[in-house]
Design an enzyme around this catalytic site. Structure first.
Site, PDB file in Angstrom:
ATOM      1  N   LYS A 203       0.855  -1.191   0.000  1.00 25.27           N
ATOM      2  CA  LYS A 203       0.000   0.000   0.000  1.00 25.27           C
ATOM      3  C   LYS A 203       0.891   1.242   0.000  1.00 25.27           C
ATOM      4  O   LYS A 203       1.802   1.355   0.824  1.00 25.27           O
ATOM      5  CB  LYS A 203      -0.872  -0.011   1.262  1.00 25.27           C
ATOM      6  CG  LYS A 203      -1.396   1.355   1.719  1.00 25.27           C
ATOM      7  CD  LYS A 203      -2.834   1.597   1.317  1.00 25.27           C
ATOM      8  CE  LYS A 203      -3.380   2.943   1.750  1.00 25.27           C
ATOM      9  NZ  LYS A 203      -4.041   2.928   3.029  1.00 25.27           N
ATOM     10  N   ASP A 336     -13.085   1.238   3.475  1.00 27.31           N
ATOM     11  CA  ASP A 336     -12.283   1.933   4.500  1.00 27.31           C
ATOM     12  C   ASP A 336     -12.872   1.746   5.896  1.00 27.31           C
ATOM     13  O   ASP A 336     -12.728   2.613   6.767  1.00 27.31           O
ATOM     14  CB  ASP A 336     -12.105   3.423   4.187  1.00 27.31           C
ATOM     15  CG  ASP A 336     -10.746   3.958   4.665  1.00 27.31           C
ATOM     16  OD1 ASP A 336      -9.991   3.195   5.309  1.00 27.31           O
ATOM     17  OD2 ASP A 336     -10.452   5.137   4.412  1.00 27.31           O
TER      18      ASP A 336
HETATM   19  N1  ARG Z   1      -8.503   7.127   4.848  1.00 31.79           N
HETATM   20  C1  ARG Z   1      -9.036   8.165   4.027  1.00 31.79           C
HETATM   21  C2  ARG Z   1      -8.287   9.439   4.238  1.00 31.79           C
HETATM   22  O1  ARG Z   1      -7.948   9.730   5.355  1.00 31.79           O
HETATM   23  C3  ARG Z   1     -10.484   8.368   4.337  1.00 31.79           C
HETATM   24  C4  ARG Z   1     -11.204   9.249   3.407  1.00 31.79           C
HETATM   25  C5  ARG Z   1     -12.612   9.286   3.776  1.00 31.79           C
HETATM   26  N2  ARG Z   1     -13.397  10.214   3.003  1.00 31.79           N
HETATM   27  C6  ARG Z   1     -13.949   9.914   1.880  1.00 31.79           C
HETATM   28  N3  ARG Z   1     -14.720  10.804   1.337  1.00 31.79           N
HETATM   29  N4  ARG Z   1     -13.765   8.803   1.280  1.00 31.79           N
HETATM   30  O2  ARG Z   1      -8.029  10.168   3.342  1.00 31.79           O
END
Ligand code: ARG
Length: 425
Positions: A203, A336
């Site tokens: 990753k 996520d």
């Molecule tokens: N892990 C990601 C980050 O911190 C989460 C993003 C969440 N927001 C979204 N709109 N997908 O960037």
């Protein structure tokens, strides 16, 4: 070699620890979805021998001892290509500093069970400190704890001060993310180290992010050359690379570097979509999580700056999702989870349909497309003779109402039943 591993190589142990009975199990339900064609098969009878599907018959004879799932639809085990099992959704921001790596592995054990229970039989874990994800995968594979089949990255690799670093404390505390690397050779060394300690895949952090302190989602972080180095090193050993990328330039650089999937992919434009199609890059877009961040985030410890960034990213990401679907970019399901509670992963399906997918496309994203991304299309992702017996049943037809995926009744992973809440079990 551990004592257990040593003993377990003997034939005696293999006989004792085998979790699969060798008898053939039959499963029947009202219908089954062939995810490749979208065809609905009525009254299927699926035979499972050990951990493999051996036959699928429509309207076949149902043996007396079959597992019967009245009213249910059988689908392949669901696959989430972006989770963090070792993290919890009420432990954001500074709260995370109080959690040791060892403790996070135990959190992972809890969340692995929750995830399997909600129908996810395969997951990619994209980023964990201290190789807690490797330990978790191995504990599941050894049969010590229940959980999905995991493909894990180890620490996410990114630049000093970037999204995959830990920027919460001042310099004198000397806190840094495990995957921090700068320069192509630094990145190569980190990739090698991750494989040395058991990672299945890599990753990368191509841009800043929402949840990290002091980073900008739109700004590129790892340089093209750094990502090329990582991709060469990973592909040399047949492993795939996932890149966290919100901003357009970072997404493009990641695609040009040859990554296999772009995570988040929030700020897409026509050129980026064209590039993704040309390179066959898969997008994994977490379009549900914005709702959790903006409603529960403050209580969960999410930093004020992250809430502010989410307001700029979430809406745009959903528009990008629609455009990518319309353009026919290959997509996988990636939630996520950890940013929002584990077990609620499937809430994203209805949003994928609201923002442009057919229910079948959403199902394909979480089954055959995911299997293909992992290079496991011969083993996983559909209900077919010869494939691994990962089966899930839901109360109703997901092609008519995708939200039934949020109410999983039955889970079989690798030929073993982990859940059955239907009445006659
Ligand atoms: N892990 C990601 C980050 O911190 C989460 C993003 C969440 N927001 C979204 N709109 N997908 O960037």
């Amino acid at each position: 070699m551990s004592l257990k591993a040593y003993i377990c190589r003997s034939a005696l142990c293999l006989g004792l620890i085998s979790t699969h009975t060798l008898a053939v199990t039959h499963i029947t339900a009202d219908r089954m979805i062939d995810v490749a064609s979208g065809k609905v098969i009525d009254a299927p009878v699926i035979a499972v021998d050990g951990n493999r599907i051996t036959s699928v018959t429509a309207n076949g004879d149902v043996p007396d001892d079959a597992i019967r799932l009245p009213g249910a639809t059988l689908i392949p085990g669901l696959m989430d290509m972006h989770v963090h099992l070792t993290g919890d959704a009420d432990n954001h921001g500074y709260r995370g500093l109080a959690v040791s790596t060892v403790r996070s592995a135990l959190t992972g054990a809890k969340n692995a069970r929750i995830s399997l229970d909600s129908g996810f039989t395969t997951m990619r874990n994209l980023g964990a400190g201290g190789y807690a994800d490797v330990a978790l995968r191995d504990a599941i594979n050894d049969g010590d704890i229940p959980g999905p089949r995991l493909f894990v990255s180890g620490p996410a690799i990114g630049i000093t001060g970037g999204h995959c670093d830990n920027n919460l404390l001042p310099a004198e505390y000397e806190v840094a993310g495990d995957g921090v690397a700068d320069g192509p050779w630094g990145v190569r060394a980190k990739v090698r180290n991750n494989f040395k300690y058991g990672a299945d895949l890599i990753k990368l952090c191509a841009t800043g992010g929402v949840m990290s302190k002091g980073t900008e989602p739109g700004a590129q972080q790892l340089a093209l050359e750094e990502m090329q180095a990582a991709v060469t090193e990973a592909h040399n050993r047949g492993a795939i690379v996932a890149a966290h990328a919100h901003g357009t330039e970072g997404i493009k650089a990641a695609i040009r570097a040859g990554v296999d999937s772009v995570e988040h992919a929030s700020f897409l434009d026509k050129e980026t979509i064209r590039l993704a199609k040309k390179h066959g890059t898969v997008l994994s877009m977490d379009i549900y999580v914005t709702e959790y961040i903006l409603s529960e985030g403050e209580k969960a410890g999410i930093l004020p700056e992250s809430l502010e960034k989410e307001r700029r990213v979430g809406g745009k990401q959903r528009e990008s999702f629609r455009e990518a679907v319309e353009a026919g970019v290959k997509m996988v399901f990636g939630s996520d989870a950890a940013v929002y509670p584990h077990g609620q992963n499937a809430r994203q399906f209805s949003r994928m349909v609201t923002f442009g997918m057919t229910p079948l496309q959403a199902l394909q994203a979480s089954t055959i497309n995911a299997a293909q991304l992992l290079g496991k299309q011969g083993e996983l992702g559909s209900i077919e003779p010869g494939k691994i017996a990962d089966l899930v049943a839901v109360p109703g037809n997901p092609l008519e109402d995708i939200s039934v995926l949020e109410r999983v009744q039955f889970v079989m992973k690798d030929g073993e039943v982990f859940k059955n809440t239907t009445a006659n079990f």
